[in-house]
Design a protein around this motif. Sequence first.
Motif, mmCIF file in Angstrom:
data_model
loop_
_atom_site.group_PDB
_atom_site.id
_atom_site.type_symbol
_atom_site.label_atom_id
_atom_site.label_comp_id
_atom_site.label_asym_id
_atom_site.label_seq_id
_atom_site.Cartn_x
_atom_site.Cartn_y
_atom_site.Cartn_z
ATOM 1 N N UNK A 175 0.838 -1.245 -0.013
ATOM 2 C CA UNK A 175 0.193 0.012 -0.164
ATOM 3 C C UNK A 175 0.905 1.338 -0.032
ATOM 4 N N UNK A 176 1.784 1.326 0.853
ATOM 5 C CA UNK A 176 2.747 2.369 0.885
ATOM 6 C C UNK A 176 3.465 2.883 -0.584
ATOM 7 N N UNK A 177 3.859 1.615 -1.214
ATOM 8 C CA UNK A 177 4.366 1.535 -2.603
ATOM 9 C C UNK A 177 3.664 2.109 -3.629
ATOM 10 N N UNK A 178 2.288 1.775 -3.450
ATOM 11 C CA UNK A 178 1.165 2.154 -4.601
ATOM 12 C C UNK A 178 1.100 3.799 -4.171
ATOM 13 N N UNK A 179 0.989 3.970 -3.115
ATOM 14 C CA UNK A 179 0.880 5.388 -2.605
ATOM 15 C C UNK A 179 2.089 6.461 -3.162
ATOM 16 N N UNK A 180 3.241 5.751 -3.187
ATOM 17 C CA UNK A 180 4.033 6.533 -3.805
ATOM 18 C C UNK A 180 4.387 6.596 -5.161
ATOM 19 N N UNK A 181 4.081 5.496 -6.117
ATOM 20 C CA UNK A 181 4.239 5.281 -7.313
ATOM 21 C C UNK A 181 3.188 4.587 -7.997
ATOM 22 N N UNK A 182 1.954 5.334 -7.962
ATOM 23 C CA UNK A 182 0.707 4.552 -8.614
ATOM 24 C C UNK A 182 0.706 4.097 -9.792
ATOM 25 N N UNK A 183 1.402 4.894 -10.663
ATOM 26 C CA UNK A 183 1.639 4.197 -12.211
ATOM 27 C C UNK A 183 2.845 3.158 -12.378
ATOM 28 N N UNK A 184 3.493 2.669 -11.275
ATOM 29 C CA UNK A 184 4.512 2.038 -11.476
ATOM 30 C C UNK A 184 4.116 0.482 -11.681
ATOM 31 N N UNK A 185 4.832 -0.325 -12.521
ATOM 32 C CA UNK A 185 4.361 -1.779 -12.502
ATOM 33 C C UNK A 185 5.321 -2.401 -11.308
ATOM 34 N N UNK A 186 4.331 -3.130 -10.605
ATOM 35 C CA UNK A 186 4.929 -3.850 -9.388
ATOM 36 C C UNK A 186 4.975 -5.309 -9.488
ATOM 37 N N UNK A 187 6.050 -5.957 -9.325
ATOM 38 C CA UNK A 187 6.277 -7.523 -9.618
ATOM 39 C C UNK A 187 6.704 -7.824 -8.170
ATOM 40 N N UNK A 188 5.951 -9.010 -7.843
ATOM 41 C CA UNK A 188 6.562 -9.654 -6.533
ATOM 42 C C UNK A 188 6.996 -11.075 -7.037
ATOM 43 N N UNK A 189 7.943 -11.471 -6.653
ATOM 44 C CA UNK A 189 8.657 -12.616 -7.291
ATOM 45 C C UNK A 189 8.776 -13.532 -5.935
ATOM 46 N N UNK A 190 7.540 -14.533 -5.943
ATOM 47 C CA UNK A 190 7.358 -15.483 -5.091
ATOM 48 C C UNK A 190 8.269 -16.600 -4.970
ATOM 49 N N UNK A 191 9.302 -16.633 -4.195
ATOM 50 C CA UNK A 191 10.428 -17.521 -4.189
ATOM 51 C C UNK A 191 9.966 -18.851 -3.426
ATOM 52 N N UNK A 192 8.928 -19.524 -3.659
ATOM 53 C CA UNK A 192 8.686 -20.660 -3.286
ATOM 54 C C UNK A 192 8.235 -20.660 -1.736
ATOM 55 N N UNK A 193 7.205 -19.459 -1.648
ATOM 56 C CA UNK A 193 6.689 -19.324 -0.319
ATOM 57 C C UNK A 193 5.798 -20.406 0.141
#
Length: 284
Positions: free
Chosen positions: A21-39
Motif C-alpha cells: 500500500x505504501x508503494x502504491x501511494x508513492x508510485x501509483x503508475x509503476x509496474x509492481x512485480x512480486x517474485x514469490x520464491x517458493x513461499x
Amino acid sequence: MRISVVMPAKNEAEGLQRTLPALRAQLPDAEVIVVDDGSTDATAAVAAEHGARVLSAPYSMGNGAAIKRGARAAGGDILVFMDADGQHDPAHIQQLLRQIEAGFDMAVGARGAGGQANVGRGAANAVYNRLASWMTGHKVADLTSGFRAVRADKFREFLHLLPNGFSYPTTSTMAFFRSAYPVAYVPIPVAKRIGTGSHIRPLRDGVRFLLIIFKIATLYSPLKLFAPTAFCFGLLGLGYYAWTFSTQGRFTNMSALMLSAAVIVFLIGLVSEQITALTYRRHD
C-alpha cells in the motif's frame, strides 16, 4: 520513464501487507512485480490482492534468482529493487530516481551503521565496502544493499553474471563499475524487518560471504589480487635465497618453489584479466 518495482519475497505476507500500500501511494503508475520464491504462506495471495503482478516459483531458487526472473519480466525503463519485509521505505524511492534522472545508471540506498542486522554483519559489510572501494577506486558506501534503482537495459547486460544466492548486489555493483556505468549512493534509514527472521544463516552462509571477498577482486580486476600475491611469493623466494646463500652457500628447492609460484600466480592473473575483459565485452 516507465518504472518497474521488483520485490523478491519468500514467506513475506506480513511485510507485503504494509509495504505494497505504501508503494502504491508513492508510485501509483509503476509496474509492481512480486517474485514469490517458493513461499509456504500467503505471500502470492497478498501480493495479488494489492494489485501486484506475481511470479511464483514452485520451489525456492534464491534471492538472486528471483531478481533475475523479475528483471526479465519487467517492462519498465527503470528497475527498482527493494525487499518485501518492510525494511525499505517506498518514500525513499524518489531519492534514488532523482539520481537516475541526474545521469547515474545505478542508485543505491546506503545503510548506516544502525541499519545493519547485527554487529557481525556490519563488520563484514565494512570489510566488503573497503575492499570494493580499493578495487574500483571509487567510494563504495554499501556494497550489499538490496535497495537500488537501475537502468533496465544496463542491468540486463549482466544477468548472466548474477548468482542465484544472496550476493547479487555485490555482483551487479562491481559489474557496473567495471563497465564504467556511474553509480550513486543515497543514505537511507532502514527499519526493522517484519515477520520471520532473516533467511541468511551465519553457519550456512558464512563461507559463502567469505568467498564474496575473493569474488569482488576477481570480478573487477584480477590483477589487483594476483599481482600483490605474486609479489609476496617473489619477495619470500628472494629473501629465503639470500638467507640460504649467506648461511649455506646454496640455492634451495624452497627458493625455487616460491619464485616459480610467483611467476605462475602472475601469469594466472594476466590470463584472468583477459577473461574478465571478454566477460564485460558488450555484444550489440
